[in-house]
Design an enzyme around this catalytic site. Structure first.
Site, PDB file in Angstrom:
ATOM      1  CB  SER A   1      -0.933   0.184   1.397  1.00 37.88           C
ATOM      2  OG  SER A   1      -1.626   1.184   1.370  1.00 37.88           O
TER       3      SER A   1
ATOM      4  CE1 TYR B   1      -4.414  -2.176   4.926  1.00 45.30           C
ATOM      5  CE2 TYR B   1      -3.237  -0.067   4.811  1.00 45.30           C
ATOM      6  CZ  TYR B   1      -3.933  -1.022   4.141  1.00 45.30           C
ATOM      7  OH  TYR B   1      -4.167  -1.160   2.759  1.00 45.30           O
TER       8      TYR B   1
END
Length: 341
Positions: free
Chosen positions: A187, A199
């Site tokens: 990401s 995350y």
């Protein structure tokens, strides 16, 4: 009489012209090299994780139409059934050899991973597995770091990091046999740590694991590619679950910690998240799946793919900025606790 030099012919800007010519020629060669595709796709198997929805679901349909023999790992029976039904019309219209199979897979469970590998081994035989796309992931809980408990971090890391490593290492012998591809979905938040929770931590780790693996196994003809999507409209960026998690995290805080942030902080934080998601999230998921497809079909796949304009124009450039610049930028965006110094 002396022959004229390059400086005499081109003038005082000679080396500037030469440098520009070299850059243009290099770019043309790179474009040509980047456009080369492998042949005989119909005898190549690709395993994709996280196919119930989002990027994985769309990628399976695209690879199926392209002629790959697709093995789709789905977390739920419903996800598997829906994918098979939606792929059915394409199977009927394609030439012989069109192929898509699903298998139930929980990447956090080693027994489930092992069963998926045995299923795949029986399917691919001596050909080996051309590609694995480690797409399965989760984003929640996500919020201020102090609001998290240890298990909140661990729950995300189990899926995004441990699950990806487990899949890669278990399937690696099949990939090595085919001299194939490993495509790991990271990401832009694996470049810029913009919020707390597991995350960003997991995606930074995906980047590091993939870099190490690429350098370790390139001698065997195996390519490792990293996909770095920006913000897209998927289950990962859905606002309702995000807001429910923020409320849960807030409610588990002690009264003293809540008081340090102030009564209005949660509402302000949620408003910022809504603004960011509504302003930045892209609905065109093909920008990501096209990168995954290139990583699987290119003769010379790239080490990294940045998907989405926000990735290219905001997050990736921001990742090269001094830390103080990123800190100031996030301070300007995020709300300020009432008792901050």
């Amino acid at each position: 009489m002396e022959s004229p030099s390059v400086q005499d012919i081109l003038g005082e800007n000679a080396w500037l012209y030469i440098g520009a010519t070299v850059v243009v020629l290099w770019f043309i060669v790179w474009l040509y090299r980047d456009s080369l595709e492998i042949e005989e796709l119909t005898d190549k198997y690709v395993f994709v994780t996280g196919c119930d929805s989002g990027f994985g679901n769309l990628l399976c349909k695209k690879l199926d139409r392209k002629g790959f023999r697709v093995l789709a790992g789905c977390l739920t029976e419903k996800g598997a059934d829906d994918l098979k039904r939606s792929a059915g019309p394409y199977l009927k219209t394609m030439s012989a050899g069109a192929y898509l199979k699903t298998v139930l897979l929980n990447v956090t469970n080693q027994d489930s991973v092992q069963k998926a590998m045995e299923f795949t081994k029986n399917e691919v035989g001596e050909k080996g597995l051309w590609g694995i796309v480690n797409n399965a992931g989760c984003s929640l809980p996500m919020g201020p770091s102090e609001w998290m408990r240890v298990e909140d971090f661990q729950n995300t890391l189990k899926v995004n990091l441990n699950g990806m490593i487990s899949m890669t290492m278990t399937f690696l012998p099949l990939i090595k046999k085919a001299r194939g591809r490993i495509v790991n979905v990271a990401s832009v938040l694996g470049r810029v740590a913009a919020n707390g929770g597991g995350y960003c931590i997991s995606k930074f780790a995906v980047e590091a694991f993939s870099d190490c693996l690429r350098r370790d196994i390139n001698y065997f003809g195996v390519k490792v590619c990293i996909i770095e999507p920006g913000f897209f409209r998927t289950a990962v960026t859905s606002l309702d679950p995000l807001e429910r998690e923020l409320h849960r995290l807030w409610n588990q805080l002690s009264p003293d910690v809540q008081a340090s942030y102030g009564d209005k902080y949660l509402d302000k934080y949620i408003k910022v998240q809504r603004l960011i998601m509504n302003a930045v999230c892209d609905s065109d998921l093909t920008k990501v799946t096209s990168c995954m497809e290139h990583a699987l079909t290119a003769v010379h796949p790239r080490s990294r793919y940045s998907a989405g304009w926000d990735a290219k124009l905001l997050w990736i450039p921001l990742s090269y900025m001094p830390s103080c610049v990123v800190d100031i930028g996030l301070k300007l965006v995020l709300p300020r606790p009432s008792k901050s110094v």
